[in-house]
Design a protein around this motif. Structure first.
Motif, PDB file in Angstrom:
ATOM      1  N   LEU A  91       0.879  -1.173   0.000  1.00  0.00           N
ATOM      2  CA  LEU A  91       0.000   0.000   0.000  1.00  0.00           C
ATOM      3  C   LEU A  91       0.915   1.221   0.000  1.00  0.00           C
ATOM      4  CD1 LEU A  91      -2.963   1.060   0.395  1.00  0.00           C
ATOM      5  CD2 LEU A  91      -2.502   1.070   2.849  1.00  0.00           C
ATOM      6  N   ILE A  92       0.948   1.930  -1.139  1.00  0.00           N
ATOM      7  CA  ILE A  92       1.910   3.030  -1.322  1.00  0.00           C
ATOM      8  C   ILE A  92       1.143   4.347  -1.286  1.00  0.00           C
ATOM      9  CG2 ILE A  92       3.607   4.034  -2.919  1.00  0.00           C
ATOM     10  CD1 ILE A  92       3.722   1.129  -4.194  1.00  0.00           C
ATOM     11  N   GLU A  93       1.514   5.227  -0.379  1.00  0.00           N
ATOM     12  CA  GLU A  93       0.805   6.514  -0.291  1.00  0.00           C
ATOM     13  C   GLU A  93       1.709   7.655  -0.741  1.00  0.00           C
ATOM     14  OE1 GLU A  93      -1.005   7.511   3.463  1.00  0.00           O
ATOM     15  OE2 GLU A  93      -2.006   9.254   2.564  1.00  0.00           O
ATOM     16  N   LEU A  94       1.314   8.331  -1.816  1.00  0.00           N
ATOM     17  CA  LEU A  94       2.102   9.455  -2.350  1.00  0.00           C
ATOM     18  C   LEU A  94       1.742  10.735  -1.599  1.00  0.00           C
ATOM     19  CD1 LEU A  94       1.704   8.671  -6.157  1.00  0.00           C
ATOM     20  CD2 LEU A  94       3.605   8.052  -4.660  1.00  0.00           C
ATOM     21  N   GLY A  95       2.741  11.391  -1.017  1.00  0.00           N
ATOM     22  CA  GLY A  95       2.479  12.604  -0.228  1.00  0.00           C
ATOM     23  C   GLY A  95       1.735  12.244   1.046  1.00  0.00           C
ATOM     24  N   ALA A  96       2.279  11.259   1.784  1.00  0.00           N
ATOM     25  CA  ALA A  96       1.550  10.676   2.922  1.00  0.00           C
ATOM     26  C   ALA A  96       1.272  11.679   4.041  1.00  0.00           C
ATOM     27  CB  ALA A  96       2.332   9.489   3.466  1.00  0.00           C
ATOM     28  N   GLY A  97       2.135  12.661   4.239  1.00  0.00           N
ATOM     29  CA  GLY A  97       1.925  13.622   5.331  1.00  0.00           C
ATOM     30  C   GLY A  97       1.829  12.900   6.663  1.00  0.00           C
ATOM     31  N   ASP A  98       0.809  13.279   7.461  1.00  0.00           N
ATOM     32  CA  ASP A  98       0.695  12.632   8.778  1.00  0.00           C
ATOM     33  C   ASP A  98      -0.090  11.314   8.712  1.00  0.00           C
ATOM     34  OD1 ASP A  98      -1.860  13.527   8.426  1.00  0.00           O
ATOM     35  OD2 ASP A  98      -1.788  15.060   9.981  1.00  0.00           O
ATOM     36  N   GLY A  99      -0.595  10.959   7.526  1.00  0.00           N
ATOM     37  CA  GLY A  99      -1.231   9.644   7.318  1.00  0.00           C
ATOM     38  C   GLY A  99      -2.488   9.396   8.137  1.00  0.00           C
ATOM     39  N   VAL A 100      -3.131  10.465   8.611  1.00  0.00           N
ATOM     40  CA  VAL A 100      -4.265  10.276   9.529  1.00  0.00           C
ATOM     41  C   VAL A 100      -5.438   9.535   8.871  1.00  0.00           C
ATOM     42  CG1 VAL A 100      -5.967  11.470  10.964  1.00  0.00           C
ATOM     43  CG2 VAL A 100      -3.639  12.251  10.941  1.00  0.00           C
ATOM     44  N   LYS A 101      -5.761   9.924   7.613  1.00  0.00           N
ATOM     45  CA  LYS A 101      -6.884   9.245   6.934  1.00  0.00           C
ATOM     46  C   LYS A 101      -6.559   7.783   6.694  1.00  0.00           C
ATOM     47  CE  LYS A 101      -7.520  13.476   4.423  1.00  0.00           C
ATOM     48  NZ  LYS A 101      -6.896  14.116   3.264  1.00  0.00           N
ATOM     49  N   THR A 102      -5.314   7.542   6.307  1.00  0.00           N
ATOM     50  CA  THR A 102      -4.903   6.193   5.920  1.00  0.00           C
ATOM     51  C   THR A 102      -4.951   5.225   7.098  1.00  0.00           C
ATOM     52  OG1 THR A 102      -3.452   7.353   4.430  1.00  0.00           O
ATOM     53  CG2 THR A 102      -3.135   4.993   4.564  1.00  0.00           C
ATOM     54  N   ARG A 103      -4.840   5.770   8.309  1.00  0.00           N
ATOM     55  CA  ARG A 103      -4.868   4.886   9.493  1.00  0.00           C
ATOM     56  C   ARG A 103      -6.134   4.038   9.538  1.00  0.00           C
ATOM     57  NH1 ARG A 103      -2.352   7.855  14.770  1.00  0.00           N
ATOM     58  NH2 ARG A 103      -0.530   8.656  13.689  1.00  0.00           N
TER      59      ARG A 103
END
Ligand code: AVI
Length: 331
Positions: A91-103
């Motif tokens: 699972l690759i996140e471009l421009g992940a930042g703080d990743g809050v949504k992805t959690r």
């Protein structure tokens, strides 16, 4: 300092110098065109990052809350194009930042016992460190491998690192900040790093009541105004320019025909600004184009997929129907 440390320090110094030169070149070339412009990619210094965090929390800027709702409520739906139990994947996140949504998605995948790794990509080493620590504390079972750098450089390194299936995330309506042609090229380039059946999930802000859109970018707290003006402050601080921030006013427009929400800084008087020994003249009321935040219809999104090497699979929307995470598979 050891020999290795000295060498590292001079590499870092050389990188900073060339980044500064690129910044100066972009600023001068933008401000010497008949229609003056500055690139919104330079909004994000430390103050810009903090202003953007405040924008994302403010009442008028609905985008972040809408996308958060999609990730909180529809993680399973977003991933239904892929059999998460069938084969391992990245699972690759471009421009992940703080990743809050992805959690929310990471939690869902862990609970389902999926065999996956999380590979966040970001230009900021600092934010990646914060992100990894947060995941390691809160989602202990998740395997995480950060990649620092720009998107395509990181994707090339990921191609060497892994042959697993890919699920790519490009969230936050960042795609809306690209002019139409750049957006097409960007999607085509992403497709080049994917294999048939790999999944791309992108956040798109939808066309809606123009007043709702305008309010999000002309917020009552003046955060978006400060966010734009901060780029002039950054040019002063880093390139030694002498912009008077009171000499420019933020002006926002939205065109419901093409979905372009555009921000400008308008010169309040005739004035000369000095940047690195060069004088730039502004007429009274002359605009500087700062940023486009494009809004899409569902058919705009599907057309973008089919013209860039993807198959549109589904639209996952928030309850208001204001924002969509589009799921595409690589053709
Ligand atoms: C980062 N990007 C998706 C934001 C947007 O909505 O276009 C940047 C922004 N500009 C003003 N407010 C927020």
């Amino acid at each position: 300092m050891s020999g290795t440390n000295t060498a590292l320090a001079s590499v870092q110094e050389a990188q900073e110098t060339s980044a500064n030169e690129a910044f100066l070149n972009d600023v001068l070339s933008g401000l010497t065109q008949p229609q003056k412009k500055l690139s919104s990619k330079y909004f994000y210094d430390e103050t810009g990052d903090s202003l953007f965090q405040q924008i994302m929390r403010c009442e008028d800027y609905y985008l972040t809350r809408c996308e958060m709702e999609v990730f909180r409520e529809s993680a399973a739906d977003l991933l239904s194009a892929l059999d998460i139990h069938q084969q391992e994947f990245d699972l690759i996140e471009l421009g992940a930042g703080d990743g809050v949504k992805t959690r929310h998605m990471l939690r869902y995948l862990s609970e389902e016992g999926a065999d996956f790794r999380y590979l966040p990509v970001d230009i900021s080493a600092h934010i990646l460190k914060v992100l990894c620590e947060g995941i390691q504390q809160n989602l202990t079972g998740v395997k995480i491998q950060p990649f620092e750098g720009d998107y395509f450089d990181a994707l090339s390194r990921i191609d060497d690192y892994s042959e697993r299936r890919k699920v790519l995330l490009f969230l936050g309506s960042n795609i809306g900040n690209m002019p139409v042609e750049d957006c097409q090229t960007f999607c085509i380039k992403l497709a080049e790093h994917m294999n048939p059946g790999d999944v791309l999930i992108t956040g798109f802000d939808l066309k809606k009541d123009p007043r709702t859109i305008l309010r999000a970018y002309d917020d009552s707290d003046g955060l978006t105004r400060d966010f734009n003006l901060n780029l002039l402050r950054r040019i002063n601080n880093e390139l030694g320019a002498d912009f008077d921030l009171n000499g420019f006013e933020h002006y926002q427009t939205y065109n419901p025909l093409n979905g372009a929400c555009q921000s400008f800084l308008i010169s309040q008087r005739e004035q000369n600004i000095r940047i690195a020994g060069q004088v730039i003249s502004f007429e009274q009321h002359e605009p500087v184009f700062m940023e486009v935040s494009r809004k899409f219809s569902l058919s705009d999104i599907d057309d973008l997929a089919t013209t860039t090497g993807f198959i549109p699979v589904k639209h996952c929307s928030d309850s208001k129907g204001w924002f969509v995470n589009a799921v595409w598979t690589k053709k």
